[in-house]
Scaffold this active site. Structure first.
Site, PDB file in Angstrom:
ATOM      1  N   LYS A 148       0.872  -0.790  -0.176  1.00  0.00           N
ATOM      2  CA  LYS A 148       0.269   0.054  -0.027  1.00  0.00           C
ATOM      3  C   LYS A 148       1.007   1.340  -0.080  1.00  0.00           C
ATOM      4  O   LYS A 148       2.353   1.455   0.434  1.00  0.00           O
ATOM      5  CB  LYS A 148      -1.705  -0.300   1.400  1.00  0.00           C
ATOM      6  CG  LYS A 148      -2.060  -0.786   1.008  1.00  0.00           C
ATOM      7  CD  LYS A 148      -3.222  -0.784   2.206  1.00  0.00           C
ATOM      8  CE  LYS A 148      -4.701  -1.537   1.926  1.00  0.00           C
ATOM      9  NZ  LYS A 148      -5.346  -1.831   2.980  1.00  0.00           N
ATOM     10  N   ARG A 173      -4.427 -10.057   5.182  1.00  0.00           N
ATOM     11  CA  ARG A 173      -4.297 -10.184   4.044  1.00  0.00           C
ATOM     12  C   ARG A 173      -3.132 -10.250   2.862  1.00  0.00           C
ATOM     13  O   ARG A 173      -2.615  -8.414   3.075  1.00  0.00           O
ATOM     14  CB  ARG A 173      -5.369  -9.017   3.244  1.00  0.00           C
ATOM     15  CG  ARG A 173      -6.051  -9.411   2.154  1.00  0.00           C
ATOM     16  CD  ARG A 173      -6.794  -8.260   2.221  1.00  0.00           C
ATOM     17  NE  ARG A 173      -7.831  -7.636   0.579  1.00  0.00           N
ATOM     18  CZ  ARG A 173      -7.845  -7.109   0.082  1.00  0.00           C
ATOM     19  NH1 ARG A 173      -6.747  -6.147   0.110  1.00  0.00           N
ATOM     20  NH2 ARG A 173      -8.443  -7.461  -1.179  1.00  0.00           N
TER      21      ARG A 173
END
Length: 271
Positions: A214, A248
């Site tokens: 991210k 995740r």
């Protein structure tokens, strides 16, 4: 907790949710797996590498993403979901915040609904999950990164999501919470929530940490999306140390190794 046919010991182990994006515009791997053969092959690879759950995404939620209709999202998800349920014996999560998509997914055998809006976007979502008796992951999110007391407000927001779930009849042992790294937060807020994950355990639910590749990692290391694995692994280890039950991730193999090593060090030793 039980997800599909599998029992998860969320107090003693950190499990891997492998990301299977079937979107043309995902920030990390857009277009790589948006056809059935490629998606199933990648799913098999992640299972062999140690994934415990697979998470299918039919709409990118990256910053500036293009929204798709319920029908288009269902059309993207269904062939892959049906193929996965036929070919593999692993719990399948569907990443959606829309009740129509969730309903179709539940009917096709989805074991978990992963809602980036924590049941607050679509007021029918909680009922769909409750009636389907599926597990759910409720993520923290806000339209704007505006808070009076950041950590306290995140806790309050997540509690509201959990309360919505409970009021709809979703059992407590079917609920996972996600702090929402990269959603409704500034760069500094993202670092802060990763640092203080242990505070979220106060809510009494298993936690899922989703930081893989991210922007917070890219900004910190000044690296493009395809060079953020080392940063991801650091956040995975921090998640384990903070008691997260799930991470995740895109790269299952390396994160699996990080979990094994960290848990080996953390367990009791007789010396």
């Amino acid at each position: 907790m039980r997800i599909g046919k599998k029992e998860f010991d969320t107090e003693k182990h950190t499990y891997i949710m492998g990301i299977l994006n079937i979107t043309p515009d995902s920030f990390s791997d857009g277009g790589k797996y948006n056809h059935i053969e490629g998606a199933l092959k990648h799913a098999e690879e992640m299972i062999q590498e140690g994934a415990d759950i697979l998470d299918i995404g039919g709409e990118s939620t990256r910053p500036g993403h293009i929204k798709v209709t319920d029908e288009d999202e269902i059309e993207r998800i269904m062939p892959v979901l049906e193929g996965l349920k036929k070919e593999f014996d692993i719990p399948i999560s569907v990443d959606t915040y829309k009740s129509k998509v969730a309903q179709a997914a539940v009917l096709a055998g989805a074991d978990l609904i992963n809602d980036i809006w924590g049941l607050k976007y679509d007021d029918k979502m909680a009922d769909v999950i409750a009636k389907g008796q599926t597990a759910c992951c409720l993520m923290h999110n806000r339209e704007k990164a505006e808070y009076k007391n950041f950590l306290q407000n995140v806790l309050e927001d997540l509690q509201v999501s959990a309360d919505i779930a409970g009021s709809a009849g979703i059992k407590k042992d079917k609920i996972i919470l996600d702090p929402g790294v990269g959603f409704g937060k500034t760069y500094e807020m993202n670092l802060e929530i990763i640092k203080k994950l242990n505070h979220l355990k106060e809510l009494g639910y298993p936690l899922l940490l989703g930081t893989s590749r991210k922007g917070v990692i890219g900004l910190t290391l000044d690296l493009p999306v395809n060079q953020r694995e080392e940063g991801t692994l650091v956040t995975t280890v921090l998640g384990i140390l903070s008691g997260c039950a799930f991470v995740r991730v895109h790269d299952v193999k390396r994160n699996k190794r990080a979990i094994q090593m960290t848990e080996a060090i953390m367990r009791k030793h007789e010396v």
